[in-house]
Write an enzyme that holds these catalytic residues in place. Structure first.
Site, mmCIF file in Angstrom:
data_model
loop_
_atom_site.group_PDB
_atom_site.id
_atom_site.type_symbol
_atom_site.label_atom_id
_atom_site.label_comp_id
_atom_site.label_asym_id
_atom_site.label_seq_id
_atom_site.Cartn_x
_atom_site.Cartn_y
_atom_site.Cartn_z
ATOM 1 N N GLY A 9 0.631 -1.090 0.147
ATOM 2 C CA GLY A 9 -0.144 -0.204 0.175
ATOM 3 C C GLY A 9 0.981 1.422 0.061
ATOM 4 O O GLY A 9 0.228 2.452 -0.072
ATOM 5 N N GLY A 11 3.350 1.383 -2.199
ATOM 6 C CA GLY A 11 3.321 1.654 -3.655
ATOM 7 C C GLY A 11 2.650 2.429 -4.466
ATOM 8 O O GLY A 11 1.883 3.467 -4.014
ATOM 9 N N PHE A 12 3.077 2.567 -5.626
ATOM 10 C CA PHE A 12 2.221 3.540 -6.760
ATOM 11 C C PHE A 12 0.845 3.241 -6.793
ATOM 12 O O PHE A 12 -0.091 4.289 -6.460
ATOM 13 C CB PHE A 12 2.901 3.434 -7.918
ATOM 14 N N TYR A 188 7.412 -13.420 -14.304
ATOM 15 C CA TYR A 188 6.329 -12.518 -13.753
ATOM 16 C C TYR A 188 5.012 -12.840 -14.148
ATOM 17 O O TYR A 188 4.273 -12.908 -13.207
ATOM 18 C CB TYR A 188 6.885 -11.188 -14.264
#
Length: 377
Positions: A9, A11-12, A188
């Site tokens: 939370g 992060g971007f 990923y």
């Protein structure tokens, strides 16, 4: 109002979502490890994202790979928004254990705790990714809808970057809908597929509503300008402001669906609040494909700094050629329509960038890492 836990939370996307939910009256808890790659050496000083939320949320500095940190974070939560993850297609191809541990094991610990303990969690939102579609959806002139596998390295070394089918026919790109074949072309993407499948499979057995959002390429004010592994707009911006030329992979015609942060937050809030979202998987994007050369030239124009743009013909193994989202489902069920056009989003993003300190251009180092691993051709 409900208690909401946002992992990652700081992060971007997570910090922007947290601020919007606070504005709407929710009580927010954030679990984040304040990764140096994203937040710098001293987040109190170097991370505007962390500073934007730190006095407004209950903040737990910890990691999703720790069972004890999860236990602290899960207490009294009604909704979990699980953003915490290692991101970046290229880096995932040689940091395999790290990506697997954080993305897959971190999600497994959360679900294990929910399955074996009594918590008040009613809904889990999982951040999936367009990367799980691999090369995406195409139309073959004779066969109709096809889902081509990874591009041929030999063709790419010869400068042919287009997606072809087994018979070498050139294909017509189509928007990728949620029913499209899942066949990621990077570690990923594999980890995001695994996260989504675990949440969508386990949560219903626990009486918890799962929702998955397959985000396209998210951009906007606040994204990391110092991370050379992900975020093409940030990478190009840092190169331009350092007066370094932009090195473009392939032929510059590869495309992505760039979706503005405000639209991503809007879609995610709808997933939190609307019961129609429960049990469903949604694309989040604009439904528009924009090529990388257009991105580079748009940023050069916005910053008014004339740097050379070189089409290198180089490529990274694991990268896809094209992808853009079919938004029919999220529009129909959640009423979501993207509001920010790419041209307007670039203006907002570049205006914000010009207010920030110029970051060190670390791209060359990250590319050297990939070249040493045999992933940059």
């Amino acid at each position: 109002m409900k208690n909401i836990l946002i992992t990652g939370g700081a992060g971007f996307i997570g910090s922007n979502l947290a601020l919007k939910l606070i504005e709407k009256g929710y009580k927010i808890t954030v679990l984040d490890n304040l990764s140096k790659q994203i937040h710098g050496d001293n987040p109190e000083i170097t991370s505007t994202l962390y500073r934007s939320i730190k006095d407004k949320v209950t903040f737990i500095e910890g990691t999703v790979t720790s069972r004890e940190d999860w236990k602290k974070a899960l207490e009294n939560q009604n909704i979990i928004v699980h953003f915490a993850a290692e991101t970046g297609t290229g880096q995932s191809m040689y940091c395999i254990e790290k990506y697997t541990e954080v993305n897959i094991k971190g999600t497994a610990i959360m679900l294990d705790l929910l399955a074996n303990n009594k918590y008040s969690v009613e809904k889990v939102i999982i951040a999936s990714s367009r990367s799980i579609y691999g090369e995406g959806k195409y139309e073959h002139p004779k066969l109709g809808i096809v889902y081509p596998s990874h591009r041929n390295e030999k063709n790419m070394l010869e400068g042919d970057f287009e997606v072809r089918y087994k018979d070498s026919e050139i294909l017509k790109l189509l928007p990728t809908d949620e029913e499209s074949k899942i066949h990621p072309s990077s570690v990923y993407g594999i980890t995001k597929q695994n996260q989504e499948q675990m949440v969508m499979t386990v949560c219903p057995t626990l009486g918890i509503s799962p929702v998955s959002f397959r985000y396209q390429n998210v951009y906007g004010p606040g994204q990391s300008l110092s991370n050379p592994y992900t975020g093409i707009l940030s990478i190009f911006s840092t190169q331009i402001r350092n007066n370094n030329g932009i090195q473009i992979f392939e032929d510059g015609k590869e495309t992505r669906d760039f979706v503005f942060i405000d639209d991503v937050v809007d879609a995610t809030v709808r997933g939190i609040e609307k019961e129609e979202a429960n049990g469903n998987i949604f694309n989040v994007g604009t439904g528009v494909a924009t090529d990388v050369l257009t991105v580079a030239n748009s940023l050069i124009s916005a910053y008014k700094i004339d740097v050379a743009v070189t089409i290198t013909g180089k490529f990274r193994l694991g990268d896809i050629r094209h992808n853009y989202a079919d938004l029919t489902k999220i529009s129909s069920l959640l009423g979501f329509e993207p509001k920010v056009l790419f041209a307007d989003g670039i203006k907002k993003f570049s205006s914000w960038v010009l207010e920030q300190e110029i970051q060190e251009d670390k791209l060359t180092k990250s590319l050297e890492e990939m070249k040493m691993k045999g992933l940059l051709k």
